[in-house]
Each structure stands twice: as structure tokens, then as C-alpha cells.
Design a protein around this motif. Structure first.
Motif, PDB file in Angstrom:
ATOM      1  N   ALA A  75      -1.012   2.301 -14.995  1.00  0.00           N
ATOM      2  CA  ALA A  75      -1.017   2.402 -13.527  1.00  0.00           C
ATOM      3  C   ALA A  75      -1.304   3.835 -13.091  1.00  0.00           C
ATOM      4  O   ALA A  75      -2.009   4.059 -12.099  1.00  0.00           O
ATOM      5  CB  ALA A  75       0.343   1.937 -12.977  1.00  0.00           C
ATOM      6  N   ILE A  76      -0.769   4.795 -13.827  1.00  0.00           N
ATOM      7  CA  ILE A  76      -0.960   6.205 -13.467  1.00  0.00           C
ATOM      8  C   ILE A  76      -2.450   6.536 -13.407  1.00  0.00           C
ATOM      9  O   ILE A  76      -2.927   7.202 -12.483  1.00  0.00           O
ATOM     10  CB  ILE A  76      -0.225   7.116 -14.472  1.00  0.00           C
ATOM     11  N   MET A  88       0.847  -1.202   0.000  1.00  0.00           N
ATOM     12  CA  MET A  88       0.000   0.000   0.000  1.00  0.00           C
ATOM     13  C   MET A  88       0.881   1.251   0.000  1.00  0.00           C
ATOM     14  O   MET A  88       1.797   1.364   0.798  1.00  0.00           O
ATOM     15  CB  MET A  88      -0.898  -0.019   1.248  1.00  0.00           C
ATOM     16  N   LEU A 112      -7.212   8.634 -11.392  1.00  0.00           N
ATOM     17  CA  LEU A 112      -6.961   9.147 -10.045  1.00  0.00           C
ATOM     18  C   LEU A 112      -5.622   9.879 -10.058  1.00  0.00           C
ATOM     19  O   LEU A 112      -4.684   9.455 -10.724  1.00  0.00           O
ATOM     20  CB  LEU A 112      -6.952   8.005  -9.033  1.00  0.00           C
ATOM     21  N   LEU A 158      -4.863   4.605 -12.724  1.00  0.00           N
ATOM     22  CA  LEU A 158      -5.479   3.948 -11.564  1.00  0.00           C
ATOM     23  C   LEU A 158      -4.994   4.532 -10.244  1.00  0.00           C
ATOM     24  O   LEU A 158      -5.280   3.980  -9.181  1.00  0.00           O
ATOM     25  CB  LEU A 158      -5.206   2.444 -11.615  1.00  0.00           C
ATOM     26  N   GLY A 159      -4.284   5.648 -10.299  1.00  0.00           N
ATOM     27  CA  GLY A 159      -3.825   6.314  -9.085  1.00  0.00           C
ATOM     28  C   GLY A 159      -2.535   5.751  -8.540  1.00  0.00           C
ATOM     29  O   GLY A 159      -2.094   6.126  -7.454  1.00  0.00           O
ATOM     30  N   GLN A 160      -1.924   4.848  -9.312  1.00  0.00           N
ATOM     31  CA  GLN A 160      -0.722   4.159  -8.850  1.00  0.00           C
ATOM     32  C   GLN A 160       0.525   4.669  -9.574  1.00  0.00           C
ATOM     33  O   GLN A 160       0.447   5.489 -10.484  1.00  0.00           O
ATOM     34  CB  GLN A 160      -0.849   2.655  -9.122  1.00  0.00           C
ATOM     35  N   SER A 161       1.652   4.124  -9.159  1.00  0.00           N
ATOM     36  CA  SER A 161       2.905   4.332  -9.883  1.00  0.00           C
ATOM     37  C   SER A 161       3.610   2.984  -9.887  1.00  0.00           C
ATOM     38  O   SER A 161       3.965   2.459  -8.828  1.00  0.00           O
ATOM     39  CB  SER A 161       3.756   5.395  -9.191  1.00  0.00           C
ATOM     40  N   GLY A 173      -3.546  10.696  -7.507  1.00  0.00           N
ATOM     41  CA  GLY A 173      -2.525  10.463  -6.478  1.00  0.00           C
ATOM     42  C   GLY A 173      -2.603  11.452  -5.334  1.00  0.00           C
ATOM     43  O   GLY A 173      -1.625  11.624  -4.596  1.00  0.00           O
ATOM     44  N   SER A 185       1.402   4.682   1.122  1.00  0.00           N
ATOM     45  CA  SER A 185       0.779   5.462   2.206  1.00  0.00           C
ATOM     46  C   SER A 185       0.374   6.855   1.732  1.00  0.00           C
ATOM     47  O   SER A 185      -0.494   7.490   2.320  1.00  0.00           O
ATOM     48  CB  SER A 185       1.746   5.576   3.383  1.00  0.00           C
ATOM     49  N   ARG A 186       0.984   7.306   0.644  1.00  0.00           N
ATOM     50  CA  ARG A 186       0.650   8.650   0.151  1.00  0.00           C
ATOM     51  C   ARG A 186      -0.708   8.682  -0.537  1.00  0.00           C
ATOM     52  O   ARG A 186      -1.367   9.712  -0.604  1.00  0.00           O
ATOM     53  CB  ARG A 186       1.731   9.126  -0.834  1.00  0.00           C
ATOM     54  N   THR A 187      -1.110   7.535  -1.096  1.00  0.00           N
ATOM     55  CA  THR A 187      -2.333   7.525  -1.906  1.00  0.00           C
ATOM     56  C   THR A 187      -3.385   6.541  -1.397  1.00  0.00           C
ATOM     57  O   THR A 187      -4.534   6.599  -1.831  1.00  0.00           O
ATOM     58  CB  THR A 187      -2.001   7.117  -3.362  1.00  0.00           C
ATOM     59  N   GLY A 188      -3.004   5.639  -0.507  1.00  0.00           N
ATOM     60  CA  GLY A 188      -3.945   4.616  -0.056  1.00  0.00           C
ATOM     61  C   GLY A 188      -4.240   3.558  -1.111  1.00  0.00           C
ATOM     62  O   GLY A 188      -5.231   2.840  -1.016  1.00  0.00           O
ATOM     63  N   LEU A 189      -3.377   3.484  -2.125  1.00  0.00           N
ATOM     64  CA  LEU A 189      -3.610   2.527  -3.218  1.00  0.00           C
ATOM     65  C   LEU A 189      -2.480   1.512  -3.265  1.00  0.00           C
ATOM     66  O   LEU A 189      -1.364   1.783  -2.822  1.00  0.00           O
ATOM     67  CB  LEU A 189      -3.734   3.276  -4.551  1.00  0.00           C
ATOM     68  N   PRO A 190      -2.771   0.332  -3.803  1.00  0.00           N
ATOM     69  CA  PRO A 190      -1.774  -0.731  -3.787  1.00  0.00           C
ATOM     70  C   PRO A 190      -0.618  -0.451  -4.742  1.00  0.00           C
ATOM     71  O   PRO A 190      -0.751   0.297  -5.703  1.00  0.00           O
ATOM     72  CB  PRO A 190      -2.566  -1.966  -4.236  1.00  0.00           C
ATOM     73  N   ARG A 240       0.711  15.285 -14.547  1.00  0.00           N
ATOM     74  CA  ARG A 240       0.642  13.812 -14.405  1.00  0.00           C
ATOM     75  C   ARG A 240       0.085  13.173 -15.673  1.00  0.00           C
ATOM     76  O   ARG A 240       0.647  12.217 -16.207  1.00  0.00           O
ATOM     77  CB  ARG A 240      -0.249  13.487 -13.204  1.00  0.00           C
ATOM     78  N   GLN A 276      -4.058  13.119  -1.747  1.00  0.00           N
ATOM     79  CA  GLN A 276      -4.738  12.864  -0.484  1.00  0.00           C
ATOM     80  C   GLN A 276      -6.160  13.384  -0.610  1.00  0.00           C
ATOM     81  O   GLN A 276      -6.398  14.440  -1.193  1.00  0.00           O
ATOM     82  CB  GLN A 276      -4.030  13.609   0.653  1.00  0.00           C
ATOM     83  N   ILE A 315     -10.438   4.062  -0.531  1.00  0.00           N
ATOM     84  CA  ILE A 315     -10.481   4.381  -1.966  1.00  0.00           C
ATOM     85  C   ILE A 315     -10.256   3.102  -2.779  1.00  0.00           C
ATOM     86  O   ILE A 315     -10.855   2.931  -3.857  1.00  0.00           O
ATOM     87  CB  ILE A 315      -9.448   5.483  -2.310  1.00  0.00           C
ATOM     88  N   GLN A 338       1.764  10.819 -19.049  1.00  0.00           N
ATOM     89  CA  GLN A 338       1.243   9.613 -19.717  1.00  0.00           C
ATOM     90  C   GLN A 338       1.301   9.762 -21.228  1.00  0.00           C
ATOM     91  O   GLN A 338       1.661   8.826 -21.943  1.00  0.00           O
ATOM     92  CB  GLN A 338      -0.211   9.356 -19.300  1.00  0.00           C
ATOM     93  N   LEU A 350       4.880  11.936  -8.256  1.00  0.00           N
ATOM     94  CA  LEU A 350       4.725  10.538  -7.838  1.00  0.00           C
ATOM     95  C   LEU A 350       5.005   9.557  -8.966  1.00  0.00           C
ATOM     96  O   LEU A 350       5.268   8.384  -8.696  1.00  0.00           O
ATOM     97  CB  LEU A 350       3.295  10.293  -7.320  1.00  0.00           C
ATOM     98  N   VAL A 351       4.889  10.001 -10.205  1.00  0.00           N
ATOM     99  CA  VAL A 351       4.909   9.051 -11.325  1.00  0.00           C
ATOM    100  C   VAL A 351       5.983   9.321 -12.380  1.00  0.00           C
ATOM    101  O   VAL A 351       6.231   8.464 -13.220  1.00  0.00           O
ATOM    102  CB  VAL A 351       3.536   8.997 -12.036  1.00  0.00           C
ATOM    103  N   LEU A 380      -4.368  -7.342  -9.201  1.00  0.00           N
ATOM    104  CA  LEU A 380      -4.882  -6.702  -7.978  1.00  0.00           C
ATOM    105  C   LEU A 380      -6.231  -7.263  -7.556  1.00  0.00           C
ATOM    106  O   LEU A 380      -6.808  -6.802  -6.568  1.00  0.00           O
ATOM    107  CB  LEU A 380      -5.009  -5.193  -8.200  1.00  0.00           C
TER     108      LEU A 380
END
Lengths: 386, 386
Positions: free
Chosen positions: A26-27, A1, B346, A29-32, B348, A3-8, B20, B350, B328, B24, B46-47, A299
């Protein structure tokens, strides 16, 4: 997880173009994507924020990498199965699991398993002695296709063998080098097809439309989606075969089933368990790209819509051309002027003749038109002419 | 030029969601966006692989950043014009140029210029004294809309003033704080529209279809593409207006023209010179996303195809909801199960109540259906319920 985004956090072993394009997905989906790359100029390492360096055969490097990830997956099939099992024993979620991935790593294991499952194999045989190859060729008819059971890729590790003398010499050399071999009949094929499915740990499977893949010198140069003039019962059979295989093998993530279409029906050629070149068209051509789908699968998110976004989608690979001529940047200018609708994907690679450096995708209504436009766009990048 | 790839380097000042999503798009073009971010948890930081940190008002930081870039552009409009001029004087390609960007930074300058160009302004006046505001309200009718000429954003810096006593008190307070003010009539609008164009240094301009933007509490919550039931002559007029403005102002990159549709025709509300929330639908809904188009424009590549990929495209913003409820990540599971075709983005960020943390896009054939699906998808992320 994270911690900055709450996403896996998904980690991908291997930093090539598949990881590069997975990072793009991934970007959204809020991820990196976390990437274990071999070198700073790997395609994904050029663009991702979270890159570690290490060899995919180094268990210590894999373990360190896995610490930063909720799920580990792969950009290629070359991570040793024993390392994947060691990570799993550590409690790491690794997808696809080693027992599934083995079928994409070892052609002999794949053929045996497909046979046991009743899936359509060509006639084939393991080759431990040159004489076995000769016997097989005499039996099914020359030429035959000799394959390295492990380590082949993109036409490497595959030899068309014309007759007994050639068979004896080649098999002796390869076996002396320790190359594990199988031989297959040369299938009288009409064309090559591919079908991709994604499967989640929950067991949901989503199938993409069946596509035609056009090969030149053993390398895929073009993908036509959907496969033109494919009878619906064959399309459904291909999708069902891929769904059944993904389920039976316990695949998690993407499975690409490469098929021969013959007069008698479908024959399985190869399996791949990762985003695959035959699915690059999905970035613009399907509602959910294969890269997003792979992330969703590993995921355990519900699968995305796999339907087409246009009646006809054509993806053309861009291979590095001969050195010289106008720069890649100039080529892009000409391509964009000629084809404002062509979607370009460049992988950040140094150009070397024959190396896949990118692909282009064109969408439309008419196959001949779309195919010609995709070919022209690829030609601009590849040869510096339209 | 990135020596590793032979492709140009675009730098974006500001590390928010626009950077961001531009990253992409850059990846597909073989590039990696360079980002000047304020903090490591900025959405783009973040990305992206190539991030520098610094304040966008610090000329030294801008100069250092520009050294690594072939072209510098912006994720927001807050870089001081004198800094942009200083970079240009250094020989840096900065797009949009300071003289163009000024019209997105200063509403008084914009209104004067639009007036001089014959573009449709509301009635308006600069306000240097409270009495000028009162006179204007008495003249055009209360309520009126008072605006900070500089520094406003997403509903901030805009006040609806109901009568003379309120006008006197508010204007006195704002003017004492040094806020430059203009006042505009409150336009009797049917709805709000937006049109985006991209212009290259060569002068090529490409226009996107006109969209309807739906606001709540001064924040855009929904974008409908194309704007439903818009007469073709109005759509063409809006596109021509945006093309003419981009050309007259010397914009390079994207220009978003926010419009009021009134019984008498179109009125310009605001200008933005960057990728814009009203264009997020283009990622899946147009053949070329606004982010790719912005890159193509600032690099002087030919513009991409702006046509729609589906008859109806709806983008819904996702605002941070109240704290608590399911995570989330759980919300994403439910959303994907409910809407396999919803495209999620998303940023990224908070979660804070009311903060834009992402958006969703749905494509289809029927406006009511697509709109309901987009709203439901956004509600899952925003409120944790469908």
C-alpha cells in the motif's frame, strides 16, 4: 479517500502477516493500509500507522472501522458472513463479498458449488452421522480424510481416518461437539499445486503462474515457482479453472486454488480468498506482488503484470524452532553472510515452535541450486544453523 | 532492541520519502523504522507506526528520539554535525558518523578532501571575495559554476555565472548574506553518472552497478541502469572510486557518488550519504534495494546482492504538475491500464508544481522501449496523459 493524499483508503480486517505485507504494498501506491487488529503485537499493528483494535466477530467494531475506509477486505476468512452482509447493507464496499467468501469459509458449500460448476472435486460426502463416514470409507476405500466444514486452518480440522472403528469414535466425538463435517477420499496425488488469480469488480482477472507447494505435517514449507515440469496444457487448465471459479463465485481480490495433481488430472483441494502463503514468492518473483495485486483488485485498478522475474523462484517458510540457541538477530547475520541474495521476510512474531514467523525467497536459474539455497536460508532462521 | 521481536530498532531522522521507503524495507527485516518527523503529513509519518515529532536541529529532540533506537541514521544531510557528535558522545550509534557526513554537508570540505585523496575534482576554488570569483572565471574561462558550500539541494544553491560583472554582483550579495561559497569550472561533460556503495561498520563495502542520471533544470528526471554503453574499465573505475571514498571517509550506510563523464574520464560532482534518488531503481531493479542495504549497513549485517534483476531498468521521477485535470487516483487507473508492468511509488505528498511526488520503475530488455514506457508512466501521473 485520504484527504491528505487524494488516494483511497483500504482497510484490512485482521492484523497478521498478510496485512503486514499488504501495508508494504500500500505504501508504494501512495496509501497507508488501515488495519483492524486484535492486539498491539499483531504483525501489522507493529508497523502500520492507522490501526484500530477490535474483534473481527464484533459487528460494532467492524462498523466503526469501516467508517475510515473506502474499501474493506480481509487478512483471514473468519469474519462472519452476516457481518459482511450487514456492512454491505450499510453501503460499505466489502471485498470479497459474503456470497463469494462463503466458499472459502465452508467446505461443504464449496464442494457442492464446485460440483454444480463441473469443477474437479474428489469423491466426498457430508457427514451428519458416524455411520455415513463408515459407509463412505467402506465404499471408496480406507483411509479417508475427515474435515471440519468450517474453521479449519493449516492442517487443523483435518483428520486422516484409517478404519471403521476409528471413524465411528472420531465422528461421534466431533459431531457431539457440534463440528460440521465432510469426508473426502484420500486422493492418490503426485504432488500439490496452487494457482492464484486476482479479480476486480469490473471483472478483469489476472492469473499467476502455477506453483508447486510442498507440505510437511499439513503445513506448507516450500513453494516452487513455476511448478517444475508441469505440462503446459495442465498449467493452462489450472489457470483457466481458477479464472472460471473467480468469475463464477464473484470473487473480488485474490483467489488461491489449491490443487492435487493426480494421474487423472487436477483435483481441487481448497480455496482461499485473500493473499495466500502460496503467493509470497510473488513479492520478488513476479512483476506484481500478490499484495499489490489484491489492493489493485479491491480498488478496481487494472491488474498488474503477473509474469516471473526469474526462471526459478523458491519460497521457504520459516517456522519457529525450539527455544534456545543463538538469537534471531544473530541468525540473520549468518544467513546474510551465507546467502547475500536471499530475500528475508520476518513477521514480527514471537517465536513459538512450529509457528510461521517468516519466509525467505531465492531467485535463480537452476531449481536444485535455488531450492538448496532457500532451504539453507530458512534453516538459519529456523534452527540457527546453515 | 525491540523486546516484542528481539530485533534491533533503527531510527531515521527526517520523515520524507527516503524514510517512507526505508520503512518498507525495515518491515521485511522484521523491524519497524522509528521516524523523527517534522509534521504528521510527512511521507513516512503517514505510514510508520513509531513516529516522534521534532526538529532535526533540536538536540533535545534528537536525544529523546535516540533513546528508543539502537542505531540512528538520516533521511537527509541537514542534522548539524555538533548534534551528531553530542549523540555519539552520549553513546548512541549514529551512522554515518559526523566526520564522514561532513563531506556531504560542506562542498569545500569535500573538494579539499577529494583533492588530498587524489580523487578527480574539477578545477575549483573557495570564494571569500567577489574578486576571487572573477579571477577564477578569467583563469578557467566563463561561464563558471558558483555553489553554496552548505545548504544546497536539488539545484538550489547552484548558479551558473556568465561573466565578471554578474560574478561581482552575485558574489557580493551572497557573501553579504553569509553564504559560504566555492566556485568550480563548468565541466564539459558527456553525461552524468552515479554510483552507490554501502559500507558497514565492519568495513564491508558493496557497490551497485553504475547508472546514468538524466537531469532537467538541475533536477534528476530519469535514471538508466546500468549506464548504457559505459566501457567496463570506466564502470569499474567508478565503483572503485566510490569504494575507496566510502572507506577513506569512514562512511557507514549508503554513499552516492554523482559523477560527470568527460572526454578525459570521470569527475566527482557531489556526494550524498543516505538512500538517494539515483538508487530508487534498486527497489525492483536490484536483488537488494538501497533501502534494505542502508539498513543492513547501519546494523552491521552482511551486505546484500547488488546485481540487476533485468538487463535494463529505468526509473523516472514524477514531479507535481499544474493544478487541475483528472485526480491522481484516476491517473493511476490510466497508468496501470497502459503499463501493467510499471512499478509505481507515490510518496503521500500534496501535489505542488515541480515537487517530486513519486517515481516509476520499468524493467525490460530493450533500453529504448523501457525508457519510453517509464516516461509514459511518469507522464500519466505528472500530466494526466500518456
Amino acid at each position: 479517500m485520504d484527504s491528505r493524499t487524494g488516494l483511497p483508503v483500504v482497510g484490512m480486517v485482521g492484523g497478521g502477516q498478510l496485512a503486514r505485507m499488504t501495508h508494504q504494498a500500500a505504501i508504494a501506491l501512495g496509501q497507508s493500509l488501515h488495519v483492524l487488529a486484535a492486539a498491539p503485537d499483531d504483525g501489522a499493528a507493529l508497523v502500520a500507522a492507522d490501526v484500530q483494535y477490535g474483534d473481527h466477530t464484533d459487528l460494532a467494531a467492524l462498523r466503526t472501522f469501516a467508517k475510515s475506509c473506502d474499501v474493506v477486505t480481509f487478512d483471514h476468512e473468519h469474519v462472519p458472513g452476516e457481518h459482511i452482509r450487514a456492512l454491505a447493507a450499510d453501503g460499505v464496499k466489502v471485498f470479497p463479498p459474503a456470497d463469494a467468501l462463503l466458499h472459502a469459509q465452508d467446505k461443504r458449500v464449496m464442494r457442492e458449488r464446485l460440483g454444480a460448476l463441473g469443477a474437479p472435486n474428489p469423491r466426498w460426502r457430508p457427514v451428519a452421522e458416524p455411520a455415513e463416514l463408515v459407509d463412505f470409507g467402506d465404499e471408496v476405500g480406507w483411509p479417508v480424510v475427515l474435515k471440519a466444514a468450517r474453521g479449519g486452518y493449516d492442517g487443523r480440522g483435518v483428520w486422516v481416518v484409517d478404519d471403521a472403528p476409528q471413524a465411528t469414535e472420531l465422528a461421534a466425538t466431533l459431531l457431539a461437539d457440534g463440528t460440521p463435517l465432510i469426508v473426502e477420499e484420500r486422493v492418490a496425488l503426485r504432488r500439490e499445486l496452487a494457482v492464484q488469480v486476482a479479480r476486480s469488480p469490473f471483472g478483469q482477472v489476472a492469473a499467476y503462474p502455477v506453483v508447486e507447494t510442498v507440505q510437511r505435517d499439513g503445513i506448507c514449507v516450500e513453494v516452487l515457482a513455476p511448478a517444475p515440469d508441469l505440462p503446459e496444457e495442465l498449467a493452462l487448465a489450472a489457470q483457466q479453472l481458477a479464472i472460471d471459479l473467480a468469475t463464477a463465485l464473484g470473487v473480488v481480490g485474490l483467489l488461491a486454488v489449491e490443487l492435487f495433481q493426480t494421474d487423472a488430472g487436477l483435483v481441487v483441494n481448497e480455496l482461499a480468498m485473500r493473499p495466500h502463503n502460496s503467493g509470497h514468492w510473488t513479492i520478488e518473483g513476479a512483476r506484481t506482488s500478490q499484495f499489490e495485486q489484491h489492493l489493485r483488485a479491491v480498488l478496481d485498478y487494472p491488474m498488474g503484470d503477473t509474469s516471473l522475474t526469474a526462471p526459478v523462484v523458491v519460497m521457504a517458510n520459516v517456522l519457529g524452532g525450539e527455544p534456545g540457541g543463538i538469537s534471531i538477530d544473530e541468525r540473520l547475520h549468518h544467513l546474510f553472510a551465507a546467502e547475500p541474495g536471499a530475500k528475508v521476510h520476518l513477521y514480527g512474531k514471537q517465536v513459538r515452535p512450529g509457528r510461521k514467523i517468516g519466509h525467505v525467497t531465492v531467485l535463480g536459474d537452476d531449481l536444485d541450486d535455488v531450492r538448496a539455497r532457500a532451504a539453507r536460508a530458512a534453516r538459519w532462521l529456523q534452527e540457527g544453523r546453515g
